[in-house]
Structure formats: C-alpha cells, structure tokens
Scaffold this motif. Structure first.
Motif, PDB file in Angstrom:
ATOM      1  N   ARG A  39       0.842  -1.208   0.000  1.00  0.00           N
ATOM      2  CA  ARG A  39       0.000   0.000   0.000  1.00  0.00           C
ATOM      3  C   ARG A  39       0.876   1.256   0.000  1.00  0.00           C
ATOM      4  NH1 ARG A  39      -3.284  -1.176   4.075  1.00  0.00           N
ATOM      5  NH2 ARG A  39      -5.010  -1.894   2.753  1.00  0.00           N
ATOM      6  N   GLU A  40       1.915   1.276   0.822  1.00  0.00           N
ATOM      7  CA  GLU A  40       2.823   2.418   0.875  1.00  0.00           C
ATOM      8  C   GLU A  40       3.612   2.561  -0.415  1.00  0.00           C
ATOM      9  OE1 GLU A  40       2.998   4.846   3.184  1.00  0.00           O
ATOM     10  OE2 GLU A  40       1.191   3.815   3.921  1.00  0.00           O
ATOM     11  N   ALA A  41       4.006   1.427  -1.009  1.00  0.00           N
ATOM     12  CA  ALA A  41       4.750   1.474  -2.269  1.00  0.00           C
ATOM     13  C   ALA A  41       3.901   2.070  -3.394  1.00  0.00           C
ATOM     14  CB  ALA A  41       5.217   0.071  -2.651  1.00  0.00           C
ATOM     15  N   LYS A  42       2.625   1.747  -3.407  1.00  0.00           N
ATOM     16  CA  LYS A  42       1.744   2.313  -4.426  1.00  0.00           C
ATOM     17  C   LYS A  42       1.546   3.810  -4.228  1.00  0.00           C
ATOM     18  CE  LYS A  42      -0.714  -1.742  -6.041  1.00  0.00           C
ATOM     19  NZ  LYS A  42      -1.991  -2.308  -6.470  1.00  0.00           N
ATOM     20  N   LYS A  43       1.516   4.230  -2.970  1.00  0.00           N
ATOM     21  CA  LYS A  43       1.409   5.666  -2.703  1.00  0.00           C
ATOM     22  C   LYS A  43       2.637   6.412  -3.228  1.00  0.00           C
ATOM     23  CE  LYS A  43      -1.551   5.315   1.411  1.00  0.00           C
ATOM     24  NZ  LYS A  43      -1.610   5.476   2.892  1.00  0.00           N
ATOM     25  N   LYS A  44       3.783   5.748  -3.224  1.00  0.00           N
ATOM     26  CA  LYS A  44       5.015   6.332  -3.757  1.00  0.00           C
ATOM     27  C   LYS A  44       5.028   6.381  -5.284  1.00  0.00           C
ATOM     28  CE  LYS A  44       8.337   4.990  -0.153  1.00  0.00           C
ATOM     29  NZ  LYS A  44       9.579   4.186   0.092  1.00  0.00           N
ATOM     30  N   GLY A  45       4.124   5.629  -5.900  1.00  0.00           N
ATOM     31  CA  GLY A  45       4.071   5.602  -7.354  1.00  0.00           C
ATOM     32  C   GLY A  45       4.878   4.487  -7.984  1.00  0.00           C
ATOM     33  N   LEU A  46       5.302   3.499  -7.206  1.00  0.00           N
ATOM     34  CA  LEU A  46       6.068   2.390  -7.766  1.00  0.00           C
ATOM     35  C   LEU A  46       5.172   1.522  -8.646  1.00  0.00           C
ATOM     36  CD1 LEU A  46       8.276   1.197  -4.749  1.00  0.00           C
ATOM     37  CD2 LEU A  46       8.704   3.009  -6.419  1.00  0.00           C
ATOM     38  N   ASN A  47       5.796   0.925  -9.669  1.00  0.00           N
ATOM     39  CA  ASN A  47       5.060   0.083 -10.611  1.00  0.00           C
ATOM     40  C   ASN A  47       4.973  -1.335 -10.039  1.00  0.00           C
ATOM     41  OD1 ASN A  47       3.777  -0.970 -12.810  1.00  0.00           O
ATOM     42  ND2 ASN A  47       5.354  -0.414 -14.301  1.00  0.00           N
ATOM     43  N   ILE A  48       4.118  -1.488  -9.040  1.00  0.00           N
ATOM     44  CA  ILE A  48       4.003  -2.744  -8.317  1.00  0.00           C
ATOM     45  C   ILE A  48       2.573  -3.260  -8.391  1.00  0.00           C
ATOM     46  CG2 ILE A  48       3.673  -1.411  -6.169  1.00  0.00           C
ATOM     47  CD1 ILE A  48       5.156  -4.959  -6.359  1.00  0.00           C
ATOM     48  N   THR A  49       2.425  -4.562  -8.641  1.00  0.00           N
ATOM     49  CA  THR A  49       1.128  -5.219  -8.566  1.00  0.00           C
ATOM     50  C   THR A  49       1.297  -6.477  -7.718  1.00  0.00           C
ATOM     51  OG1 THR A  49       1.548  -6.457 -10.616  1.00  0.00           O
ATOM     52  CG2 THR A  49       0.335  -4.367 -10.802  1.00  0.00           C
ATOM     53  N   CYS A  50       0.181  -7.010  -7.239  1.00  0.00           N
ATOM     54  CA  CYS A  50       0.253  -8.213  -6.425  1.00  0.00           C
ATOM     55  C   CYS A  50      -1.074  -8.958  -6.492  1.00  0.00           C
ATOM     56  CB  CYS A  50       0.608  -7.877  -4.979  1.00  0.00           C
ATOM     57  SG  CYS A  50      -0.649  -6.912  -4.123  1.00  0.00           S
ATOM     58  N   SER A  51      -1.033 -10.203  -6.030  1.00  0.00           N
ATOM     59  CA  SER A  51      -2.242 -11.026  -5.992  1.00  0.00           C
ATOM     60  C   SER A  51      -2.356 -11.702  -4.637  1.00  0.00           C
ATOM     61  CB  SER A  51      -2.199 -12.095  -7.100  1.00  0.00           C
ATOM     62  OG  SER A  51      -1.165 -13.040  -6.828  1.00  0.00           O
ATOM     63  N   ALA A  52      -3.529 -12.243  -4.377  1.00  0.00           N
ATOM     64  CA  ALA A  52      -3.759 -13.080  -3.198  1.00  0.00           C
ATOM     65  C   ALA A  52      -4.438 -14.359  -3.651  1.00  0.00           C
ATOM     66  CB  ALA A  52      -4.632 -12.357  -2.171  1.00  0.00           C
ATOM     67  N   ALA A  53      -4.040 -15.483  -3.074  1.00  0.00           N
ATOM     68  CA  ALA A  53      -4.691 -16.757  -3.381  1.00  0.00           C
ATOM     69  C   ALA A  53      -6.041 -16.819  -2.682  1.00  0.00           C
ATOM     70  CB  ALA A  53      -3.811 -17.919  -2.937  1.00  0.00           C
TER      71      ALA A  53
END
Length: 416
Positions: A244-258
C-alpha cells in the motif's frame, strides 16, 4: 459459431447493458445483437439456463498443469477443459514443468499444445534458468515466443542482485517480473504459519516476517530500478501495508492473493489434514481481514486460484513430507462469491487481464465474444464429483460455497 444466449443477466460495469437481462446473439464469434428478445430466425442453437448470468471472461494469473513432465498430475488439455468448466477464458500457466520452461522453443511448444481451445493459455516463462535462482533465463526470446511474464513458481529469488538485473533488463521491453515473497533463511523448515496452532500441533512454523522481509527487499529493488514487479500470493497483514505504501510512492508494483488464503485460517491444520498444506501457508484472521481490505481498496490487484494439482501419493503422507498445493479453478467463483458480492467477485476475476496482456472484451454489440456463464445464487457443498481436475487435492472439499459455473463462450467456441 452461432448461438443465442436467452435471458442472460449481464454483469459488466463497462457495458451499457450492465445489470440488464437480455438475449445475446453471437455470430461467428462476434456479439452481433443484444436485445430484450431476439427472434431465432436462422435456427441457431439457443442456450437457456436457470438464472443465467454472464460477464467478461474470467482470468487466472497462476495455474499449474504439469505437462510436460508431470502428466500424472494434470495435462494441458484436461487443465484447459477444467478452466473452461470453471468459467475461465484465459489462464497463465506456470513454468514448473519438466523441463522448466526456459527458452523460446519451450514456449512455442506450450502454445502449440493449447492451440484451438476455447481457453487462451498464456505461458509464464521461468525467470531464472531451471528456476535455480543462479542465472537469468532467455527472457526476451521467450517474450517473443509468447510468454506474458517471468516467474520461478514458489521459488524466491535468493540473490537480490539477480532480481535487480532482471528488473533493469525487462524495462526495455516492459515485461512482468514476478518474485515469490519468501525469505527462506527466516522460514527455515517451517511447514505452516508460526502462531498458536503451530505451537499446539508441534509443527514447525514460518512467521509472517519471512514473507514481509522479502516483500520489503523487493520493493527497495523496485524503487531503485524503476522497473515493473508483480508479487504473487501475498498472505500477511504486513505485506499489504508495505505494498500500500509502495503504491502511494508511485512504484510500478502489482500483487495477488490466493483465494484460499482469504477463506481459511491456520486452525484448519489442527488435525494435520494435508489438504490445507499450501504455500504461502494459511494465516490467522487478522491477516485475512487485511487481505480482504486490500482487495476492497485496490492495494491487492487481483486474486488467483493458485491452481496446483498434486497426486494422492504426494498428499496422503506425513504432514512434514506432504507436498504443498491445492487445486482451485473449480472453486474460485463459489468461494469468492461467498465472501464478496457477485459484482465484486467478477471484478476480482477479471481485473488482472491488463497486467498480463490477456484480451479484454466488454459485452457490447460488435465486440469479440469472451464470456463466462454462471448462476450466482446456487448454494452447495463442494464434493469430489464437482472436481474436473485429474488430481483431487482440493482445500475446499466438504465446504459450503455459493454460485456455480455453467461454462464459457470464447475464441469462437463454447464449453458448457
């Protein structure tokens, strides 16, 4: 392929027909008409099913089919048939085959074996040669052959410099790099979540720290390289907060949950049932609540069934020696639809398409047909006769689910 879907409730927030019940005329794989009542003047096949709902075709970013090398677990053809009957029109197949999918000829072979099926198979190439975390595999060549992402399935990248180089290298051709979130030195020989249940059972535990430490490392590397990173199947509250914090920084990050990590706590392992042995492990309710909140606010981009067929010989043994993994395609919708609204469940099953370059077609006239067909109201107890997979290792056996799937209409074919 020409047919008419009768009285279908359309679930597609991008469509002008969202939440309307309409007939859908499909001709040569194209939606040619959507209307309240379509007269069958050409004597096309009609599909009329109880409480029929349709949505954009569902997508799964992580499935394993075994072939080549592990056909005793699953084959590509039966795996794709299972995906179709489970409502999925496109799936990403992991590289944990034998041999591992390392080069362009491996990718071409997989594409060839899956050609002309209603389900689109999107190969994931290995990130490192033989998934040994020593040298990068032939990433660009595999991309040219049709790979949509690169991942060493369930194997973390031990060398941070190797991940740094991968993120820098793939920036040139905008490929998705996946990094499994596990610090093995912290996890050690843990076979379940380190918490109260592991203490009670005497099983070795793997703490949340083993995941969140790796996530933190990978996010530092991502910020340094300015690359594109996908972290699959996060399972802890701390991981959600870090991303969540990384996305606020604008990093190009995605993730999933099983999906099973949203459904079950580690208390399910109290009787040493190996069907609940998965990786990452089942956590506690606090982690589940954080995952669900992360899905609601967009921190977690998508869900996956993390479909991993395992033979009975590898499951029905001592817990410490049993293989990790569960099949999940057949239960993906029924489980999600138990936890979320139908509209949210459909959103979660379609949201990851853009990240992995899967085709997206909204439900409008003139669009290529790519539909999942389902009834969201049916309640049932999941049993072995609901399993289409060759392996039967389902974590959801004997659990109550809501919503069953009729099949798909995609790639100018239909499977019901």
């Amino acid at each position: 392929m020409n047919l008419i879907l009768k009285s279908a409730r359309i679930i597609d927030t991008n469509s002008s027909h969202h939440n309307a019940t309409k007939d859908i005329l499909i001709e040569n794989g194209i939606i040619s008409k959507i209307a309240k009542n379509i007269e069958n003047i050409n004597n096309y096949k009609e599909i009329e099913l109880e409480n029929l709902h349709v949505s954009q075709g569902w997508f799964d970013s992580s499935v394993c089919f075994g072939e080549p090398g592990f056909e005793d677990r699953e084959t590509i053809q039966n795996g794709l048939n299972t995906a179709a009957k489970s409502g999925f029109t496109s799936v990403c197949m992991q590289a944990n085959t034998k041999p591992v999918l390392n080069n362009n000829s491996d990718i071409f072979a997989i594409k060839g074996r899956s050609a002309n099926h209603a389900v689109s198979l999107l190969p994931v190439g290995a990130l490192t040669t033989n998934s040994d975390s020593l040298d990068l595999a032939e990433l660009f060549d595999m991309l040219q052959a049709g790979a949509v992402a690169f991942s060493d399935y369930k194997i973390p990248v031990k060398n941070p410099n190797l991940l740094k180089i991968a993120l820098q290298y793939t920036k040139q051709f905008k490929a998705v790099v996946c990094s499994f979130p596990l610090e093995q030195q912290i996890s050690g020989k843990g076979v379940m979540n380190e918490e109260l249940t592991s203490t009670k059972t005497g099983l070795k535990g793997s703490p949340n720290l083993a995941e969140s430490m790796q996530v933190a490392r990978d996010l530092f590397l991502l910020e340094y390289t300015e690359g594109q990173l996908h972290i699959p199947t996060i399972s802890t509250k701390e991981s959600v907060e870090l991303i969540r914090e990384a996305k606020k920084k604008g990093l190009n990050i995605t993730c999933s949950a099983a999906i099973h990590n949203l459904f079950f706590t580690d208390e399910m392992l109290s009787d040493f049932n190996t069907q609940y042995k998965v990786n990452p492990p089942l956590r506690i309710q606090t982690d589940i609540d954080a995952l669900i909140e992360g899905l609601k606010d967009g921190t977690i981009d998508m869900v996956t069934s993390d479909h991993n067929p395992v033979t009975i010989e590898d499951k029905n043994i001592e817990f410490e020696n049993a293989a990790y993994g569960t099949i999940g395609l057949e239960t993906a919708f029924g489980a999600l639809n138990t936890l979320f609204t139908t509209e949210k469940s459909v959103e979660l099953l379609t949201k990851g398409k853009a990240i992995f370059n899967a085709n997206t077609h909204c439900i409008e006239e003139g669009q290529t047909v790519d539909l999942s067909l389902f009834n969201p109201e049916t309640k049932y107890t999941f049993a072995k006769n609901n399993i289409f997979s060759k392996s039967k290792n389902s974590i959801f056996l004997n659990h109550d689910l809501r919503g069953n799937v009729y099949g798909i209409v995609a790639n100018n074919k239909h499977v019901l």
